[in-house]
Design an enzyme around this catalytic site. Structure first.
Site, PDB file in Angstrom:
ATOM      1  N   LEU A  95       1.093  -1.117   0.058  1.00  0.00           N
ATOM      2  CA  LEU A  95       0.070   0.017   0.065  1.00  0.00           C
ATOM      3  C   LEU A  95       0.751   1.347   0.084  1.00  0.00           C
ATOM      4  O   LEU A  95       1.980   1.269   0.699  1.00  0.00           O
ATOM      5  CB  LEU A  95      -0.916  -0.039   1.202  1.00  0.00           C
ATOM      6  CG  LEU A  95      -1.746  -1.080   1.145  1.00  0.00           C
ATOM      7  CD1 LEU A  95      -2.542  -1.242   2.729  1.00  0.00           C
ATOM      8  CD2 LEU A  95      -3.155  -0.810   0.144  1.00  0.00           C
ATOM      9  N   HIS A 111       1.875 -10.355  10.849  1.00  0.00           N
ATOM     10  CA  HIS A 111       3.262 -10.956   9.938  1.00  0.00           C
ATOM     11  C   HIS A 111       3.606 -12.021  10.627  1.00  0.00           C
ATOM     12  O   HIS A 111       3.717 -12.135  11.960  1.00  0.00           O
ATOM     13  CB  HIS A 111       4.333  -9.864   9.787  1.00  0.00           C
ATOM     14  CG  HIS A 111       5.361  -9.925   9.093  1.00  0.00           C
ATOM     15  ND1 HIS A 111       5.222 -10.128   7.847  1.00  0.00           N
ATOM     16  CD2 HIS A 111       6.513 -10.620   9.714  1.00  0.00           C
ATOM     17  CE1 HIS A 111       6.585 -10.788   7.471  1.00  0.00           C
ATOM     18  NE2 HIS A 111       7.434 -10.761   8.422  1.00  0.00           N
TER      19      HIS A 111
HETATM   20  C1  GAR Z   1      -0.593 -15.400   7.145  1.00  0.00           C
HETATM   21  O1  GAR Z   1       0.524 -16.212   7.736  1.00  0.00           O
HETATM   22  C2  GAR Z   1      -0.071 -13.864   7.134  1.00  0.00           C
HETATM   23  O2  GAR Z   1       0.816 -13.805   8.599  1.00  0.00           O
HETATM   24  C3  GAR Z   1       0.987 -13.784   6.105  1.00  0.00           C
HETATM   25  O3  GAR Z   1       0.279 -14.479   5.056  1.00  0.00           O
HETATM   26  C4  GAR Z   1      -0.713 -15.578   5.756  1.00  0.00           C
HETATM   27  C5  GAR Z   1      -1.886 -15.460   5.362  1.00  0.00           C
HETATM   28  O4  GAR Z   1      -2.804 -16.648   5.721  1.00  0.00           O
HETATM   29  N1  GAR Z   1       0.966 -12.550   6.023  1.00  0.00           N
HETATM   30  C6  GAR Z   1       2.304 -11.859   5.641  1.00  0.00           C
HETATM   31  O5  GAR Z   1       3.274 -12.457   5.082  1.00  0.00           O
HETATM   32  C7  GAR Z   1       2.211 -10.485   5.355  1.00  0.00           C
HETATM   33  N2  GAR Z   1       3.541  -9.674   5.419  1.00  0.00           N
HETATM   34  P1  GAR Z   1      -4.284 -16.414   5.907  1.00  0.00           P
HETATM   35  O6  GAR Z   1      -4.802 -15.894   4.420  1.00  0.00           O
HETATM   36  O7  GAR Z   1      -4.664 -18.028   6.053  1.00  0.00           O
HETATM   37  O8  GAR Z   1      -4.555 -15.656   6.995  1.00  0.00           O
END
Ligand code: GAR
Length: 219
Positions: A95, A111
């Protein structure tokens, strides 16, 4: 009780969204998930929203000519739903500073690392590669530098010698599902505020438990 109107932004499977939806079903939870927005029409998480009867919007980045147009569309759906707080939950678009500033201290993210370690992608493989003994997840207020911002809640897990990136990711994901609802509640009630770029917890009914989770905890 007035509940804070919250939007959850997703790009994929939406397991953190499911955890937030489950928490918001509990009586007394201070946030209402009023809208789920996905930038991908095929995001699996949209099914969780539909199952919970929550309104959804697709703002497909590929249908907009550039980031300003995409973010203007995003802002329009958030405003139309009178959204007060935004949760990023596996929302994989960067963003702009302008958008982030517009939602300053009203937008949070989960995160999969103990920030400030391992910003970016492939956090679990990188944690194993670095040989750290403890890994985890962080919920933080969003700032324009990716995966930075005042930390609200963190949860830690041991890194086992038998771990693969996948087994570690699964253990961390379980922690994400526990800390994200807790962090949203702290922000929605106004208990977590930002002072000098650090989160201050006002009323701390749960003590230190409110801001960190060691999992699994003592037997
Ligand atoms: C999660 O592990 C979240 O922490 C990560 O993506 C995954 C989404 O899983 N986010 C990042 O890496 C952002 N920097 P989900 O769609 O099952 O919630």
């Amino acid at each position: 009780m007035r509940r804070t109107r919250t939007a959850v932004l997703i790009s994929g499977r939406g397991s953190n969204l499911a955890a937030l939806l489950a928490a918001a079903r509990e009586p007394g939870y201070p946030a209402e998930i009023a809208l789920v927005v996905s930038n991908r029409p095929d995001a699996g998480g949209l099914g969780h929203a539909a199952g919970a009867g929550v309104a959804t919007a697709i703002v497909d980045h590929r249908s907009h000519a550039g980031k300003p147009a995409f973010e203007a569309a995003l802002q329009a759906v958030l405003e139309a739903a009178r959204i007060e707080l935004v949760c990023l939950a596996g929302f994989m678009r960067l963003l702009s500073e302008a958008f982030v500033e517009r939602w300053r201290d009203r937008m949070i993210n989960v995160h999969p690392s103990l920030l400030p370690s391992f910003r970016g992608l492939d956090t679990h493989a990188r944690a194993i590669e670095a040989g750290v003994r403890i890994h985890g997840a962080t919920v933080h207020f969003v700032r324009s530098d990716v995966d930075t911002g005042p930390i609200i809640v963190q949860g830690a897990v041991p890194v086992l010698s038998s771990d693969t990136a996948d087994s570690l990711a699964a253990r961390v994901l379980a922690v994400e599902h526990r800390i994200y609802p807790r962090a949203l509640a702290l922000v929605a009630t106004g208990a977590a505020t930002v002072v000098a770029e650090k989160v201050v917890l006002g009323a701390e009914p749960e003590g230190a438990e409110a801001r960190c989770l060691i999992w699994p905890g003592p037997a």
